[in-house]
Design a protein around this motif. Sequence first.
Motif, PDB file in Angstrom:
ATOM      1  N   GLN A 191       1.099   4.233   7.439  1.00 30.11           N
ATOM      2  CA  GLN A 191       0.210   5.355   7.119  1.00 30.11           C
ATOM      3  C   GLN A 191       0.294   6.425   8.200  1.00 30.11           C
TER       4      GLN A 191
ATOM      5  N   SER B 167      -9.047  10.414  -4.144  1.00 33.29           N
ATOM      6  CA  SER B 167      -8.335  10.133  -2.901  1.00 33.29           C
ATOM      7  C   SER B 167      -8.321   8.625  -2.658  1.00 33.29           C
ATOM      8  N   SER B 168      -7.200   7.998  -3.047  1.00 30.05           N
ATOM      9  CA  SER B 168      -7.172   6.535  -3.147  1.00 30.05           C
ATOM     10  C   SER B 168      -7.152   5.807  -1.808  1.00 30.05           C
ATOM     11  N   ASN B 169      -6.516   6.400  -0.797  1.00 28.72           N
ATOM     12  CA  ASN B 169      -6.342   5.675   0.468  1.00 28.72           C
ATOM     13  C   ASN B 169      -7.514   5.796   1.425  1.00 28.72           C
ATOM     14  N   SER B 170      -8.489   6.617   1.048  1.00 28.25           N
ATOM     15  CA  SER B 170      -9.489   7.029   2.021  1.00 28.25           C
ATOM     16  C   SER B 170     -10.226   5.892   2.712  1.00 28.25           C
ATOM     17  N   GLU B 171     -10.585   4.862   1.936  1.00 27.77           N
ATOM     18  CA  GLU B 171     -11.474   3.850   2.501  1.00 27.77           C
ATOM     19  C   GLU B 171     -10.860   3.153   3.720  1.00 27.77           C
ATOM     20  N   VAL B 172      -9.646   2.660   3.562  1.00 32.00           N
ATOM     21  CA  VAL B 172      -9.025   1.935   4.674  1.00 32.00           C
ATOM     22  C   VAL B 172      -8.666   2.890   5.830  1.00 32.00           C
ATOM     23  N   LEU B 173      -8.275   4.121   5.486  1.00 26.31           N
ATOM     24  CA  LEU B 173      -7.936   5.090   6.534  1.00 26.31           C
ATOM     25  C   LEU B 173      -9.162   5.427   7.375  1.00 26.31           C
TER      26      LEU B 173
ATOM     27  N   ARG C 102       0.673  -1.709   7.671  1.00 23.69           N
ATOM     28  CA  ARG C 102       0.156  -0.619   6.848  1.00 23.69           C
ATOM     29  C   ARG C 102      -0.378   0.519   7.716  1.00 23.69           C
ATOM     30  N   TYR C 103      -0.964   0.159   8.846  1.00 18.98           N
ATOM     31  CA  TYR C 103      -1.446   1.168   9.798  1.00 18.98           C
ATOM     32  C   TYR C 103      -0.257   1.968  10.322  1.00 18.98           C
TER      33      TYR C 103
END
Lengths: 100, 331
Positions: free
Chosen positions: B55, B227-233, B51-52
């Motif tokens: 992204q 902004s859905s992806n923010s946490e993991v990013l 996933r990293y």
Amino acid sequence: MDSNTTPETEAPMPLWEIFSQAKTGKPHEHVGSLHAPDATMALQNARDAYARRGSASLWVVPAEAIIASTPEDSPMFFDSAADKVYRHPQFYTIPRSVRL
Amino acid sequence: MTTPAPTIAAKQPTPDFSGNSPEGEAQRQVRFEERIQAGERIEPKDWMPERYRKQLTRMISQHAHSEVVGMYPEGNWITRAPTLRRKLGLLAKVQDECGHGLYLYCAAETLGVDRNELTDELLSGKAKYSSIFNYPTLSWADIGVIGWLVDGAAIVNQTPLAKCSYGPYARAMVRICKEESFHLKQGFEIVTTLAQGTPEQKKMVQESLNRWWWPVLMMFGPADAESSNSEVLMRWRVKLHSNDSLRQRFANSTVAQVKVVGLTLPDPDLRYNKATGNWDFGPIDWDEFWRVVKGQGPCNRERLRASRKKHEQGRWVREAAHAYAAKHPVN
């Protein structure tokens, strides 16, 4: 979809790694990479892409010619440095009053 | 002053963070997270979660496409620059954007994606790029306002990325940010000159600012709540600040600059908030943002057409380069 939008497979160009020396006397440092069909064009493109604000010297190296250590081998490969503290100046004791 | 007592820092053996030690995927994941938390950079050959990789490929390639498409609105004015000085500056700036695209495509390639695939994605219309480049450049003042605000917003967005966790992206961003500061200043010089010029010139630059202000605020992306992806990013340090905080930082510094040049921002709700120290701005038209992102902006089709035309018309150059290389082998 007209013909312009069809995904195409153009012949790939080899990848070159670019090293630039900012000033004479400084080391050549890796600055990036680019694709070019041969070394001469790689060098000219490297000048346009990576030396727009100057450079003392550029090297272009075929990416596949670089032999690198691998992350998975790194711990063992560099192991012998880990226990040789006597290679560092902090290992040695000198009188406190002396400045070396 | 006494010399500090010499200490023997016994070096610990380098831990195996490669992820290729005989451990499970879960442990690789844990070690990867530990490396990031310790502020280490991830390099191309290191183990990384899929996933990293995905992204970052998405982020870097979108960024590369933005640099390349960003040449069109400005290239539009090269032949009509009002003086030789302005033409030289604009040419150099547009050439830089092309160079930035190249640095970024190369950084994306270190993640295992092929350059031709990225080009195909742009030409087929599948790839996204910054929505700001789907707006037209209608007057010379737009060139000043783009350098000032669009590059200014890009700098606020990109400066933190020079510290992101992926080595090749971070290094490309260091080079890019250095060059962007010239873009910002050449734009601001144009704006200042027009703002101090004839009434017509002042009107032209104010009209340009009115058109660009809201789209520029949208450059920072959807509001944090959306902004859905923010946490993991953010945990992986590929994103270091939230969209809203960067947007606010940009707005605060721009308000002061607008005053210096004697222009006004097209926002009746703009107020200084004593409690937060921020300039509060009015609501952003997110419908417009999503329309442009989804292809219905004023220039989406034109940008796509220009990209395809450029690719088609450059084909003979690529073919000739191959032919030359085959004919004149360099030892």
